[in-house]
Design an enzyme around this catalytic site. Structure first.
Site, mmCIF file in Angstrom:
data_model
loop_
_atom_site.group_PDB
_atom_site.id
_atom_site.type_symbol
_atom_site.label_atom_id
_atom_site.label_comp_id
_atom_site.label_asym_id
_atom_site.label_seq_id
_atom_site.Cartn_x
_atom_site.Cartn_y
_atom_site.Cartn_z
ATOM 1 N N PRO A 1 80.304 115.139 84.125
ATOM 2 C CA PRO A 1 81.645 115.997 83.694
ATOM 3 C C PRO A 1 82.747 115.472 84.591
ATOM 4 O O PRO A 1 82.669 115.342 85.926
ATOM 5 C CB PRO A 1 81.418 117.430 83.843
ATOM 6 N N GLY B 1 84.687 118.308 89.921
ATOM 7 C CA GLY B 1 84.208 118.518 91.399
ATOM 8 C C GLY B 1 82.730 117.869 91.489
ATOM 9 O O GLY B 1 82.403 118.115 92.566
ATOM 10 N N GLY C 1 82.171 114.513 91.368
ATOM 11 C CA GLY C 1 82.187 113.263 92.153
ATOM 12 C C GLY C 1 82.324 112.293 90.970
ATOM 13 O O GLY C 1 81.515 110.967 91.518
ATOM 14 N N SER C 2 82.587 112.273 89.849
ATOM 15 C CA SER C 2 82.449 111.409 88.715
ATOM 16 C C SER C 2 83.055 109.871 89.063
ATOM 17 O O SER C 2 82.672 109.064 88.753
ATOM 18 C CB SER C 2 82.943 111.787 87.341
ATOM 19 N N SER C 3 84.290 110.267 89.778
ATOM 20 C CA SER C 3 85.010 108.852 89.832
ATOM 21 C C SER C 3 84.313 107.971 90.741
ATOM 22 O O SER C 3 83.881 106.824 90.733
ATOM 23 C CB SER C 3 86.494 109.172 90.105
ATOM 24 N N ALA C 4 83.836 108.571 92.082
ATOM 25 C CA ALA C 4 83.122 107.831 93.080
ATOM 26 C C ALA C 4 81.927 107.348 92.610
ATOM 27 O O ALA C 4 81.433 106.430 93.058
ATOM 28 C CB ALA C 4 82.713 108.966 94.178
ATOM 29 N N ALA C 5 81.088 107.995 91.667
ATOM 30 C CA ALA C 5 80.010 107.554 91.226
ATOM 31 C C ALA C 5 80.188 106.135 90.235
ATOM 32 O O ALA C 5 79.538 105.333 90.280
ATOM 33 C CB ALA C 5 79.033 108.476 90.161
ATOM 34 N N ASP D 1 82.172 111.968 98.711
ATOM 35 C CA ASP D 1 81.812 111.703 97.268
ATOM 36 C C ASP D 1 81.173 110.228 97.229
ATOM 37 O O ASP D 1 80.256 109.889 96.833
ATOM 38 C CB ASP D 1 83.189 111.813 96.271
HETATM 39 O O1 PMV Z 1 86.290 119.656 94.122
HETATM 40 P P1 PMV Z 1 86.084 118.550 94.897
HETATM 41 O O2 PMV Z 1 84.935 117.567 94.718
HETATM 42 O O3 PMV Z 1 87.422 117.661 94.783
HETATM 43 O O4 PMV Z 1 85.829 119.036 96.435
HETATM 44 C C1 PMV Z 1 87.213 119.398 97.319
HETATM 45 C C2 PMV Z 1 86.330 119.867 98.631
HETATM 46 C C3 PMV Z 1 87.412 120.430 99.587
HETATM 47 O O5 PMV Z 1 86.612 120.907 100.716
HETATM 48 C C4 PMV Z 1 88.331 121.352 98.827
HETATM 49 C C5 PMV Z 1 88.101 119.268 99.942
HETATM 50 C C6 PMV Z 1 87.551 118.212 100.838
HETATM 51 O O6 PMV Z 1 88.090 116.991 100.733
HETATM 52 O O7 PMV Z 1 86.511 118.294 101.428
#
Ligand code: PMV
Length: 326
Positions: A107, A111, A113-117, A158
């Site tokens: 998805p 959050g 990490g789809s873009s890094a993958a 990520d």
């Molecule tokens: O939702 P994501 O994957 O962008 O994770 C953010 C995690 C934070 O701790 C809020 C920020 C970070 O860079 O670690």
């Protein structure tokens, strides 16, 4: 000839937000992957098609031309183009053009990490297509640099998970280190389907922190203690302790204002459905939550999350980072 590579999604098990203030966080690769297929073209274009996003465009002489999609086409496809170009920069033969086709089951903007993958899989696929042997470190570097374009100064969690897989501990002062986890960590991911911006959530936490530092400071320290205690529980495979720590972690994230009604309702549904613990994962404000459950309860927790309005799937730890599929 077509080459396909893939790379995994990530979940943050413990320590999001507190990590911004120097505390440790723990992230784990899960068995949802982004697949990228590459082929050579007859011209010098780098053409990108994202099947799941319905976007396409190409880059030629450093300029981007959108084909399908909307105003976000450029922003979403640029890191992929940059990753491909960085590999091409290290290719010392005649310049070539490449078709890149993305098919991801991760998805987006949730959050995970789809873009890094996608970027890590692109880097590996393009290098293999050109018969180049890039080290893992090199793949990570390229993926990290491409990610910086959209996320400013990301922690590197990520692209690390996407490249190497497994479980990692991250702390600002110490960087990333792999954690040896033998146990299966059976999770259910629940997606609220509410898109959110990591940047604005970090800003809001900063405001709360600065307004009430003597109150919020100890909450952050306590978040760090949770991650440290969880490290030991992960290494010994103690799922009951991990579940309890997830619940405490969720309460602290609620306290600093990054949970919301949608996340809370999925978290409570998961616990009622038999989870050992549940919490939001990543920045909060929407996106995804995770629940930990004994294998025999995975289905009931998944159903409970779906009934509460989330889109749920069972996810397991994977040790496989970026890899060639064929
Ligand atoms: O939702 P994501 O994957 O962008 O994770 C953010 C995690 C934070 O701790 C809020 C920020 C970070 O860079 O670690």
């Amino acid at each position: 000839m077509a080459i396909t590579a893939s790379a995994p999604a990530k979940t943050i098990l413990f320590g999001e937000h507190f990590v911004v203030y120097g505390e440790p966080a723990i992230a784990m690769a899960i068995d949802k992957r982004a697949y990228v297929q590459v082929t050579l073209r007859n011209d010098k274009r780098v053409y990108v098609l994202s099947k799941d996003l319905g976007l396409s465009g190409y880059f030629e002489n450093g300029l981007f031309f959108a084909e399908k999609g909307n105003r976000s086409t450029h922003v979403k496809l640029k890191p992929i183009m940059v990753a491909a170009e960085k590999v091409l920069d290290q290719y010392h033969e005649e310049p070539v053009g490449i078709d890149i086709e993305i098919d991801s089951s991760i998805p987006v903007a949730a959050g995970l990490g789809s873009s890094a993958a996608t970027v890590a899989a692109t880097t590996l696929a393009v290098s293999k297509l050109l018969n180049m042997e890039l080290s893992r470190e090199n793949i990570f570097r390229i993926a990290y640099d491409a990610e910086k374009l959209i996320h400013g100064t990301p922690s590197g969690i990520d692209p690390t998970i996407a490249t190497y897989g497994g479980v990692v501990l991250y702390q600002k002062t110490k960087g990333l280190s792999p954690l040896k986890v033998e146990a299966d960590i059976p999770l259910i991911v629940g997606n609220t389907r509410i898109e959110r911006s990591t940047g604005s959530l970090i800003t809001e936490v900063r405001r709360v922190h600065d307004s009430y530092s003597s109150v919020v400071g100890p909450i952050i320290k306590s978040g760090g203690e949770i991650a440290r205690t969880a490290t030991k529980a992960l290494q010994s495979g103690d799922l009951t302790t991990l579940g309890e720590l997830m619940n405490i972690n969720q309460a602290l994230l609620y306290a600093i204002g990054v949970s919301n009604e949608a996340l809370e309702s999925l978290v409570f549904a998961a616990r009622k459905g038999g989870a050992l613990g549940a919490k939001l994962t990543g920045a909060g404000g929407g996106g995804c939550m995770i629940a930990l459950a004994e294998p025999e309860n995975l289905n009931s927790v998944e159903k409970a999350i779906e009934r509460a309005g989330g889109r749920a799937f069972v996810a397991r730890r994977t040790m496989d980072g970026a890899r060639i599929e064929r």
